[in-house]
Design a protein around this motif. Structure first.
Motif, short mmCIF file in Angstrom:
data_model
loop_
_atom_site.label_atom_id
_atom_site.label_comp_id
_atom_site.label_asym_id
_atom_site.label_seq_id
_atom_site.Cartn_x
_atom_site.Cartn_y
_atom_site.Cartn_z
N ASP A 60 0.85 -1.19 0.00
CA ASP A 60 0.00 0.00 0.00
C ASP A 60 0.89 1.24 0.00
OD1 ASP A 60 -1.84 1.98 0.30
OD2 ASP A 60 -2.65 1.27 2.21
N LEU A 61 1.04 1.87 -1.16
CA LEU A 61 1.94 3.01 -1.29
C LEU A 61 1.33 4.30 -0.75
CD1 LEU A 61 3.60 2.32 -4.74
CD2 LEU A 61 4.33 1.64 -2.46
N ALA A 62 0.14 4.22 -0.18
CA ALA A 62 -0.43 5.37 0.53
C ALA A 62 0.21 5.53 1.90
CB ALA A 62 -1.94 5.22 0.68
N THR A 63 0.99 4.53 2.32
CA THR A 63 1.61 4.55 3.64
C THR A 63 3.13 4.58 3.52
OG1 THR A 63 1.81 2.13 3.83
CG2 THR A 63 -0.30 3.12 4.49
N PHE A 64 3.78 5.13 4.54
CA PHE A 64 5.24 5.09 4.58
C PHE A 64 5.71 3.64 4.68
CE2 PHE A 64 5.77 9.59 6.60
CZ PHE A 64 5.34 10.15 5.41
N GLU A 65 4.98 2.83 5.44
CA GLU A 65 5.37 1.43 5.63
C GLU A 65 5.36 0.68 4.30
OE1 GLU A 65 3.97 3.21 9.30
OE2 GLU A 65 2.97 3.00 7.34
N GLY A 66 4.36 0.94 3.47
CA GLY A 66 4.30 0.30 2.16
C GLY A 66 5.47 0.69 1.28
N ASN A 67 5.85 1.95 1.32
CA ASN A 67 6.99 2.41 0.54
C ASN A 67 8.30 1.85 1.09
OD1 ASN A 67 6.21 4.51 -1.65
ND2 ASN A 67 4.91 5.04 0.08
N ASP A 68 8.40 1.73 2.41
CA ASP A 68 9.59 1.12 3.02
C ASP A 68 9.72 -0.35 2.61
OD1 ASP A 68 10.45 3.44 4.27
OD2 ASP A 68 9.40 3.00 6.15
N THR A 69 8.59 -1.05 2.55
CA THR A 69 8.59 -2.44 2.09
C THR A 69 9.11 -2.54 0.66
OG1 THR A 69 6.74 -3.04 3.54
CG2 THR A 69 7.13 -4.46 1.63
N LEU A 70 8.67 -1.62 -0.18
CA LEU A 70 9.14 -1.58 -1.57
C LEU A 70 10.64 -1.36 -1.63
CD1 LEU A 70 8.90 -1.25 -4.66
CD2 LEU A 70 8.22 1.13 -4.24
N LEU A 71 11.13 -0.36 -0.91
CA LEU A 71 12.55 -0.03 -0.96
C LEU A 71 13.40 -1.16 -0.40
CD1 LEU A 71 12.26 3.70 0.13
CD2 LEU A 71 12.95 2.86 -2.13
N ALA A 72 12.91 -1.83 0.64
CA ALA A 72 13.65 -2.95 1.22
C ALA A 72 13.81 -4.09 0.21
CB ALA A 72 12.96 -3.45 2.48
N ALA A 73 12.82 -4.22 -0.68
CA ALA A 73 12.85 -5.30 -1.67
C ALA A 73 13.96 -5.10 -2.71
CB ALA A 73 11.50 -5.41 -2.36
N ALA A 74 14.53 -3.90 -2.76
CA ALA A 74 15.66 -3.66 -3.67
C ALA A 74 16.92 -4.35 -3.17
CB ALA A 74 15.91 -2.17 -3.84
N ASN A 75 16.92 -4.78 -1.89
CA ASN A 75 18.04 -5.54 -1.31
C ASN A 75 19.38 -4.82 -1.46
OD1 ASN A 75 16.60 -7.80 -0.31
ND2 ASN A 75 16.50 -8.67 -2.38
N GLY A 76 19.35 -3.50 -1.30
CA GLY A 76 20.59 -2.74 -1.34
C GLY A 76 21.09 -2.38 -2.72
N ARG A 77 20.43 -2.84 -3.76
CA ARG A 77 20.85 -2.48 -5.13
C ARG A 77 20.60 -1.01 -5.41
NH1 ARG A 77 18.91 -6.47 -9.85
NH2 ARG A 77 20.12 -4.91 -11.02
N SER A 78 21.45 -0.43 -6.21
CA SER A 78 21.24 0.94 -6.65
C SER A 78 20.00 1.00 -7.53
CB SER A 78 22.45 1.44 -7.45
OG SER A 78 23.59 1.49 -6.64
N ILE A 79 19.21 2.03 -7.34
CA ILE A 79 18.01 2.22 -8.16
C ILE A 79 18.39 3.17 -9.30
CG2 ILE A 79 15.64 3.09 -8.19
CD1 ILE A 79 15.67 2.44 -5.08
N ASP A 80 18.36 2.66 -10.51
CA ASP A 80 18.79 3.46 -11.66
C ASP A 80 17.64 4.26 -12.27
OD1 ASP A 80 21.68 2.46 -12.06
OD2 ASP A 80 20.51 0.62 -11.86
N VAL A 81 16.44 3.71 -12.19
CA VAL A 81 15.25 4.38 -12.71
C VAL A 81 14.12 4.22 -11.70
CG1 VAL A 81 13.40 4.28 -14.45
CG2 VAL A 81 15.79 4.15 -15.16
N LEU A 82 13.46 5.32 -11.39
CA LEU A 82 12.22 5.26 -10.61
C LEU A 82 11.09 5.83 -11.46
CD1 LEU A 82 10.41 4.93 -8.10
CD2 LEU A 82 11.16 7.23 -7.39
#
Length: 266
Positions: A60-82
């Motif tokens: 749920d990207l309406a919440t900070f928690e949902g966005n944190d879950t998304l970012l954590a799923a990157a597993n430390g990889r650099s994000i080249d495109v958002l």
């Protein structure tokens, strides 16, 4: 083969985000895709045919928690495109809307998106590399009678994107805002607008909209208005009084306007 780079696409289960995710995968990006519905997992299966790594997250990207879950799923990889595409619509008169409904539009389109943009832009600025594509709208140029909160959130995103772009002007991070008009997606049904003129009128193909946005981002452009009719409407909006624009929007978005339009055509 993949290019070793990672693209995050939000709201990728359907519509413009779904089409942009395909374009990213075709260009060799590994994908981290997210939506607030299980359909994102089916979409991910579709993206995998391009041969890159695809990770799907239901959040749920309406919440900070949902966005944190998304970012954590990157597993430390650099994000080249958002691609900050997730958004929610809401039709009908503002005074008749439930507080929970209009707040969810703001929390998704503004609060959650802003939080995600800050987190990713901080990473990109530190690396001095990255591309951001924000799905705004020509709706942000028009006071949206019977879509008042939604249009207001898109005005915010349209404005915010230019401000962020300016702040990052001395870096190799680019910010582009895609400004579509009405597009043939599930948006209008989900916004309870299928009895409106804009809900039933012919709209732009989301694949064309996505291509316009993806190409603009890759060229480093500040914005792109997708579709020539929308370009014309955007130009007119800059020279037309807001009161007139709001009245014109009523004819497109007022409940029952679809029926009125049909009667007028007979």
């Amino acid at each position: 083969m993949g290019n070793g780079k990672l693209a995050i696409v939000t709201g990728a289960s359907t519509g413009i985000g779904f089409e942009i995710a395909h374009l990213a995968a075709q260009d060799g990006y590994d994908l981290l895709v997210v939506a607030d519905e299980p359909l994102i997992n089916n979409a991910a299966d579709d993206f995998k045919r391009h041969g890159t790594q695809v990770t799907s997250i239901e959040a749920d990207l309406a919440t900070f928690e949902g966005n944190d879950t998304l970012l954590a799923a990157a597993n430390g990889r650099s994000i080249d495109v958002l691609v900050a595409n997730a958004g929610r619509g809401l039709g009908r008169a503002f005074v008749d809307q439930d507080v929970a409904d209009w707040r969810r539009v703001i929390d998704t389109n503004v609060t959650g998106t802003t939080y995600l943009l800050q987190k990713v832009a901080q990473q990109m600025q530190a690396r001095n590399e990255g591309k951001i594509l924000i799905t705004g709208s020509i709706a942000g140029l028009i006071p949206g009678a019977y879509q008042a909160v939604y249009n207001g959130t898109k005005a915010y995103l349209d404005s915010f994107s230019y401000a962020l772009r300016e702040e990052l002007r001395d870096t190799e991070v680019t910010v582009t805002v895609l400004m579509p008009g009405p597009t043939e997606t599930e948006f209008f049904e989900r916004a309870d607008m299928m009895d409106t003129k804009v809900g039933v009128d012919k709209k732009e193909d989301p694949a064309a909209t996505a291509k316009n946005g993806w190409d603009a981002m890759n060229s480093g452009a500040g914005h792109v208005v997708s579709g020539w009719m929308n370009k014309l409407q955007a130009a007119i909006s800059h020279i037309t009084p807001d009161s007139v624009l709001a009245h014109r929007h009523t004819a497109m978005a007022e409940p029952g306007s679809a029926k009125e339009s049909s009667n007028a055509d007979q």
